[in-house]
Scaffold this motif. Structure first.
Motif, PDB file in Angstrom:
ATOM      1  N   VAL A  56     -46.355  10.455-100.385  1.00 45.23           N
ATOM      2  CA  VAL A  56     -46.997  11.316 -99.397  1.00 45.23           C
ATOM      3  C   VAL A  56     -46.908  12.734 -99.929  1.00 45.23           C
ATOM      4  N   ARG A  57     -48.055  13.356-100.107  1.00 44.26           N
ATOM      5  CA  ARG A  57     -48.151  14.732-100.612  1.00 44.26           C
ATOM      6  C   ARG A  57     -49.041  15.525 -99.668  1.00 44.26           C
ATOM      7  N   ASP A  58     -48.544  16.662 -99.237  1.00 41.97           N
ATOM      8  CA  ASP A  58     -49.302  17.511 -98.314  1.00 41.97           C
ATOM      9  C   ASP A  58     -49.809  16.723 -97.114  1.00 41.97           C
ATOM     10  N   GLY A  59     -48.976  15.805 -96.611  1.00 44.74           N
ATOM     11  CA  GLY A  59     -49.321  15.023 -95.440  1.00 44.74           C
ATOM     12  C   GLY A  59     -50.301  13.890 -95.689  1.00 44.74           C
ATOM     13  N   LYS A  60     -50.700  13.683 -96.939  1.00 47.38           N
ATOM     14  CA  LYS A  60     -51.663  12.619 -97.266  1.00 47.38           C
ATOM     15  C   LYS A  60     -50.957  11.509 -98.022  1.00 47.38           C
ATOM     16  N   ARG A  61     -51.246  10.287 -97.593  1.00 49.42           N
ATOM     17  CA  ARG A  61     -50.672   9.109 -98.236  1.00 49.42           C
ATOM     18  C   ARG A  61     -51.476   8.766 -99.477  1.00 49.42           C
ATOM     19  N   LEU A  62     -50.780   8.584-100.599  1.00 41.93           N
ATOM     20  CA  LEU A  62     -51.393   8.176-101.860  1.00 41.93           C
ATOM     21  C   LEU A  62     -50.828   6.817-102.233  1.00 41.93           C
ATOM     22  N   VAL A  63     -51.679   5.824-102.369  1.00 39.59           N
ATOM     23  CA  VAL A  63     -51.260   4.463-102.692  1.00 39.59           C
ATOM     24  C   VAL A  63     -51.840   4.100-104.055  1.00 39.59           C
ATOM     25  N   THR A  64     -50.973   3.630-104.947  1.00 39.96           N
ATOM     26  CA  THR A  64     -51.382   3.282-106.305  1.00 39.96           C
ATOM     27  C   THR A  64     -50.891   1.874-106.630  1.00 39.96           C
TER      28      THR A  64
END
Length: 122
Positions: A56-64
């Motif tokens: 989670v970066r800057d309130g955004k979820r990043l899924v890889t």
């Protein structure tokens, strides 16, 4: 004190027969640890190809898809044990079959009061 024994190795280094032999030897170790009250849990992990990484970066979820970083050794499983001290935990780590081909990282567990108890225990 609880210790987490993290098992690292090259997930492509073992043949299927070697992997099954490793599982059998690990199950015997788990039974031995259980008989003397040290066993708390253990499991192998599926290959990193089945991993999903979440940030989670800057309130955004990043899924890889896949692991966080490419490495020579991958986390392949763990033992959670009870040991009186680090020396005893290291002795158990040395008995894990993958210690002969990979690496076992020994980490003390911080026990935080108020966390839910293990649901498998009565």
């Amino acid at each position: 004190m609880k210790y987490l024994l993290l098992i690292y190795g090259d997930e492509l280094a073992l043949s299927e027969t070697e992997r099954q032999d490793c599982y059998a030897e690990s199950m015997q170790l788990a039974r031995d640890l259980h008989s003397n009250g040290q066993y708390l849990g253990a499991n192998p992990l599926h290959p990193t190809a089945m991993a999903t990484t979440v940030r989670v970066r800057d309130g955004k979820r990043l899924v890889t898809d896949g692991p966080f970083a490419e490495t020579r050794e991958q986390l392949g499983g763990y033992f959670l044990i009870e040991a009186k001290d680090l020396d005893e935990a290291i002795a158990v780590a040395a008995r894990i079959p993958m210690a002969r081909k990979g690496t076992v990282e020994v980490r003390p567990v911080i026990e935080i009061p108020g966390l839910p108890a293990d649901a498998r225990q009565p």
